[in-house]
Design an enzyme around this catalytic site. Structure first.
Site, PDB file in Angstrom:
ATOM      1  N   HIS A 196       0.825  -1.206   0.000  1.00 28.13           N
ATOM      2  CA  HIS A 196       0.000   0.000   0.000  1.00 28.13           C
ATOM      3  C   HIS A 196       0.863   1.261   0.000  1.00 28.13           C
ATOM      4  CE1 HIS A 196      -2.450  -3.235   1.804  1.00 28.13           C
ATOM      5  NE2 HIS A 196      -3.456  -2.657   1.154  1.00 28.13           N
ATOM      6  N   HIS A 197       0.349   2.298  -0.610  1.00 21.81           N
ATOM      7  CA  HIS A 197       1.055   3.570  -0.696  1.00 21.81           C
ATOM      8  C   HIS A 197       1.347   4.120   0.700  1.00 21.81           C
ATOM      9  CE1 HIS A 197       0.855   8.134  -1.483  1.00 21.81           C
ATOM     10  NE2 HIS A 197       2.060   7.713  -1.827  1.00 21.81           N
TER      11      HIS A 197
END
Length: 452
Positions: A196-197
């Site tokens: 995930h970012h």
């Protein structure tokens, strides 16, 4: 060169657990408090702090604890949390509990983004201060030149915002650590290889040129947290000091490693960081409960090994990862990499919960066969070109001042009185002294100067 040994009761002989990969190994510190693994998000929640205990058992069973500096960590203080998080939010975290959550004024839980992803569970505040304290303790060892590499696998909770939790993360230990490091390091590179970012870290430093944030992650505009497009490059003074590598499902080992190295190498050569913070989220592995990539453990570790090869001080933290047996495999393998040792494939016989690693009992299971690779060569080449274009905009490492004005303060609360006093003393130094100090830091590539 042989490493540590275990005693084999069958052969009555000492057996090597691993071999060193080089004649010289960096000084590595390992920061952990076993209490952090006892907390529980909920029966159905994918985040399992138990993975930390499993990791610690595996690290110890391989004998890695014998070649590192081990530290049982403390809890972070309220004042330390307030260096980034708002007072209202910290007060909420410190007082809320499952018993009183439903008695709070209407809208309170919603205002603080409490829900299925970020639930209220027993002793929540104690949990957040434990993993944050471990990262801050690791940070201090780096600042004081007592460690070359400091590891906290319980940290890396990169989604937490100033005023709220997000994505299973309540306190952003990474941001707090970087804020402390900025008092001694002119330029810090943050690298995130979670699925995930790393939105919380990017947001905190989006307007500064002293922290470069680089994140490799799944992105399609809808996948959590919904950020991390190529167009997000920072703003104001921080324009071009954020870089995102958005990937599709199923990326494989070779594609990921080649893309990673082709971006990280020129970035380090251009930005010239004096310290690197590496987030090692394990949900980018194949077969992760919430994952969609096809990375094997050695491929993920190759990225860590490549970053380490630059010889800069490193703060290494964990992050996501929702299949505990593979999380512990990965972080144990990467603990070995950071110590320059090669770990054998067979899981040690004497590890607690060994059945968790069956039926193969291998440190390196095959994890690359679950998803179709939707990352075409053209897509990856386009991403690489866009990233290199952004790096070229840097035009060399920025020159910075080492005083309070140059520590990012946007969306960041006041420092504690003690830290204000330290910074005031730094501000009272002459411009000539400051210039000499910066010249010395530039010459020493490590840039690690601790003010007493």
């Amino acid at each position: 060169m042989s490493g540590t040994f275990s005693y084999d009761v069958k052969t009555k002989e000492n057996e090597p657990l691993f071999e060193f990969n080089s004649a010289y190994s960096p000084r590595v510190s390992y920061h952990f408090n076993s209490k952090v693994s006892h907390y529980h998000y909920g029966v159905k929640h994918p985040m399992k702090p138990f993975r930390l205990m499993l990791t610690d058992h595996l690290v110890s069973s391989y004998g890695l604890h014998k070649i590192m500096d081990l530290y049982e960590t403390r809890s972070a203080t309220r004042d330390e949390l307030l260096q980034f998080h708002s007072e209202d939010y910290v007060n909420f975290l410190s007082k809320v509990s499952p018993e009183n959550a439903n008695k709070l004024p209407r809208g309170t839980l919603e205002n603080f983004n409490i829900g299925d992803d970020c639930p209220i569970f027993q002793n929540l505040y104690d949990y957040t201060t434990l993993y944050t304290g471990a990262s801050l303790d690791a940070t201090r060892k780096l600042i004081n030149n007592q460690s070359d590499i400091a590891i906290n696998w319980s940290g890396g909770l990169h989604h937490a915002k100033k005023n709220s939790p997000s994505g299973f993360c309540y306190v952003n230990d990474i941001v707090l650590s970087i804020l402390n490091l900025l008092r001694y390091h002119p330029r810090i590179l943050y690298i995130d290889i979670d699925l995930h970012h790393g939105d919380g870290v990017q947001e905190a430093f989006y307007t500064t040129d002293r922290v470069f944030t680089l994140s490799f992650h799944k992105y399609n505009g809808e996948f959590f947290p919904g950020t991390g497009d190529l167009t997000e490059i920072g703003c104001d003074k921080g324009k071009h000091f954020a870089l995102n590598v958005p990937l599709e499902d199923g990326i494989d080992d070779d594609s990921y490693i080649n893309l990673f190295k082709s971006i990280v190498d020129p970035l380090i050569m251009t930005f010239k960081p004096t310290l690197i913070v590496q987030q090692c989220g394990a949900d980018s592995l194949g077969h992760d409960r919430l994952g969609c990539f096809n990375l094997n453990i050695k491929a993920h570790g190759e990225c860590v090994k490549f970053v380490k090869s630059f010889g800069l001080p490193m703060l290494v933290v964990g992050g996501g990862g929702y299949t505990p047996r593979n999380v512990s495999r990965l972080w144990t393998y990467e603990t070995g990499i950071l110590n320059d040792v090669l770990l054998p494939e067979d899981i040690p016989e004497d590890i607690p919960f060994r059945d968790s690693f069956g039926p193969d009992y291998s440190l390196y299971p095959m994890l690359d066969d679950l998803y179709e690779n939707k990352n075409s060569k053209k897509l990856l080449e386009d991403i690489r070109i866009r990233c290199l274009e952004n790096i070229r905009y840097l035009q060399g490492a920025p020159s910075v001042r080492m005083d309070a004005e140059c520590i990012p303060t946007q969306d960041i609360s006041a420092l504690t009185e003690e830290e204000d006093k330290i910074i005031q003393e730094m501000n009272e130094e002459t411009e000539a002294d400051s210039s000499n100090r910066l010249e010395e830091m530039e010459k020493e590539n490590s840039g690690l100067i601790a003010f007493s």
